[in-house]
Design an enzyme around this catalytic site. Structure first.
Site, short mmCIF file in Angstrom:
data_model
loop_
_atom_site.label_atom_id
_atom_site.label_comp_id
_atom_site.label_asym_id
_atom_site.label_seq_id
_atom_site.Cartn_x
_atom_site.Cartn_y
_atom_site.Cartn_z
N TYR A 114 3.94 -3.29 -5.78
CA TYR A 114 3.29 -2.49 -4.73
C TYR A 114 3.95 -1.12 -4.59
O TYR A 114 3.26 -0.10 -4.50
CB TYR A 114 3.38 -3.29 -3.43
CG TYR A 114 2.71 -2.69 -2.23
CD1 TYR A 114 1.32 -2.71 -2.09
CD2 TYR A 114 3.47 -2.13 -1.20
CE1 TYR A 114 0.71 -2.18 -0.97
CE2 TYR A 114 2.86 -1.60 -0.07
CZ TYR A 114 1.48 -1.63 0.05
OH TYR A 114 0.89 -1.10 1.17
N LYS A 156 2.20 2.44 -5.14
CA LYS A 156 2.08 3.41 -4.04
C LYS A 156 2.81 4.71 -4.35
O LYS A 156 2.35 5.79 -3.95
CB LYS A 156 2.60 2.78 -2.74
CG LYS A 156 1.72 1.65 -2.21
CD LYS A 156 0.28 2.09 -2.00
CE LYS A 156 -0.51 1.15 -1.10
NZ LYS A 156 -1.93 1.54 -0.99
#
Ligand SMILES: NC(=O)c1ccc[n+]([C@@H]2O[C@H](COP(=O)([O-])OP(=O)(O)OC[C@H]3O[C@@H](n4cnc5c(N)ncnc54)[C@H](O)[C@@H]3O)[C@@H](O)[C@H]2O)c1
Length: 293
Positions: free
Chosen positions: A161, A165
């Site tokens: 993640y 991001k």
């Protein structure tokens, strides 16, 4: 009169959480909103809510993590409203795991949905705006991406993640540079809100009766409304952390130390000797976590 009267917007992953709040706000500001979510019943519920408030919306259940799905979602907006003006890349999932435990599927799923979904939707939206601009139209396009502080600071347990991001924050600057000449601005938000995604951490943080709810996803949406509007026409390539009553403007990698060796490469021994010059008063260990008020 709304800030976004007559604008056509696509919000991905808008059946729940932050995307839902963004879709409701964009519609309240006058935009015709395509509420995209792989969960069609949730998307339709948001559309019904918008219609109930007198707004304009349609549901879309394409999986934006595939280029076919992203292209079809953008095409459907253009077929329905004649054009796309605002793309809010928001859809996301979590598959948290430590780097030494994560499996290939957990890695690939998160990269595909976040990084792939953002890239694919931006690709098709950018092509649409470029084509209109080249045809002589005065385009005013907007992309609002969704990064995360996990990607800015490197949260433990989120190697997939955080990498996605951080990539989205970087992609925001690339897109802003590439699409500027076609009249498109590109910015990113890094939100903090209580949603399905964060309920294990934030679910217990409920406000006292009548008090301001710092973790309400609705607090995030006005920043997206502003960035989508004409009043933010000169704001591009920026990343904003948004939570509660606060908006933080972030700035990315920048040089904090420099040494040079007079026209030849350093040897490893020379680096060992001069490394302290690179750090000055700063720590040479882990970078600080930037969370805070
Ligand atoms: N909640 C937070 O504090 C927080 C913090 C940082 C970043 N974010 C980001 O904000 C965004 C929204 O997260 P949220 O907290 O509202 O989560 P959420 O789980 O409530 O909502 C995400 C929505 O995206 C949809 N979705 C997932 N994959 C999809 C796909 N391939 N195509 C279409 N729709 C898809 C889901 O069905 C869901 O409705 C995400 O990008 C998330 O990473 C959230």
């Amino acid at each position: 009169m709304g800030l976004l009267d007559g604008r056509c917007a696509l919000v991905t992953g808008a059946g729940r959480g932050i995307g839902r709040a963004e879709a409701l706000l964009l519609a309240a500001e006058g935009a015709c909103v395509t509420v995209n979510d792989v969960d069609l019943s949730e998307a339709q519920a948001v559309v019904d809510e918008i219609h109930g408030a007198g707004g304009s919306a349609r549901a879309d259940d394409h999986d934006i993590s595939t280029w076919t799905g992203a292209g079809a979602a953008v095409d459907a907006v253009v077929a329905d409203g004649g054009r796309l003006d605002v793309l809010v890349n928001n859809a996301g999932i979590l598959r948290d795991a430590m780097s030494f435990s994560i499996d290939e599927e957990q890695w690939a799923d998160v990269i595909r949905v976040h990084l792939g979904g953002h890239a694919a939707c931006s690709h098709f939206a950018g092509a649409h705006w470029r084509e209109r601009s080249k045809a002589g139209e005065d385009v005013s396009g907007r992309i609002i991406n969704t990064a995360s502080e996990s990607g800015l600071y490197g949260l433990v347990g989120q190697i997939n993640y955080a990498a996605a991001k951080a990539g989205i924050a970087s992609m925001t600057i690339v897109l802003a540079r590439e699409l500027a000449k076609y009249g498109v601005t590109v910015n990113a938000i890094a939100p903090r809100a209580r949603t399905r995604m964060t309920e294990t951490v934030l679910g217990a943080l409920l406000p006292e009766e009548g008090a301001f709810d710092e973790w309400d996803p609705a607090n995030i949406a006005p920043v997206v409304g502003w960035l989508a509007s004409d009043s933010a026409a000169d704001v591009t390539g920026q990343v904003f952390v948004v939570n509660g009553d606060k908006v933080h403007r972030m700035s990315g990698w920048h040089r904090t130390g420099r040494i040079a060796n007079g026209g030849r490469a350093f040897t490893a021994a020379e680096l060992a000797e001069r490394a302290t010059e690179l750090f000055g008063e700063d720590s040479s260990g882990l970078p600080p976590m930037g969370f805070g008020e």
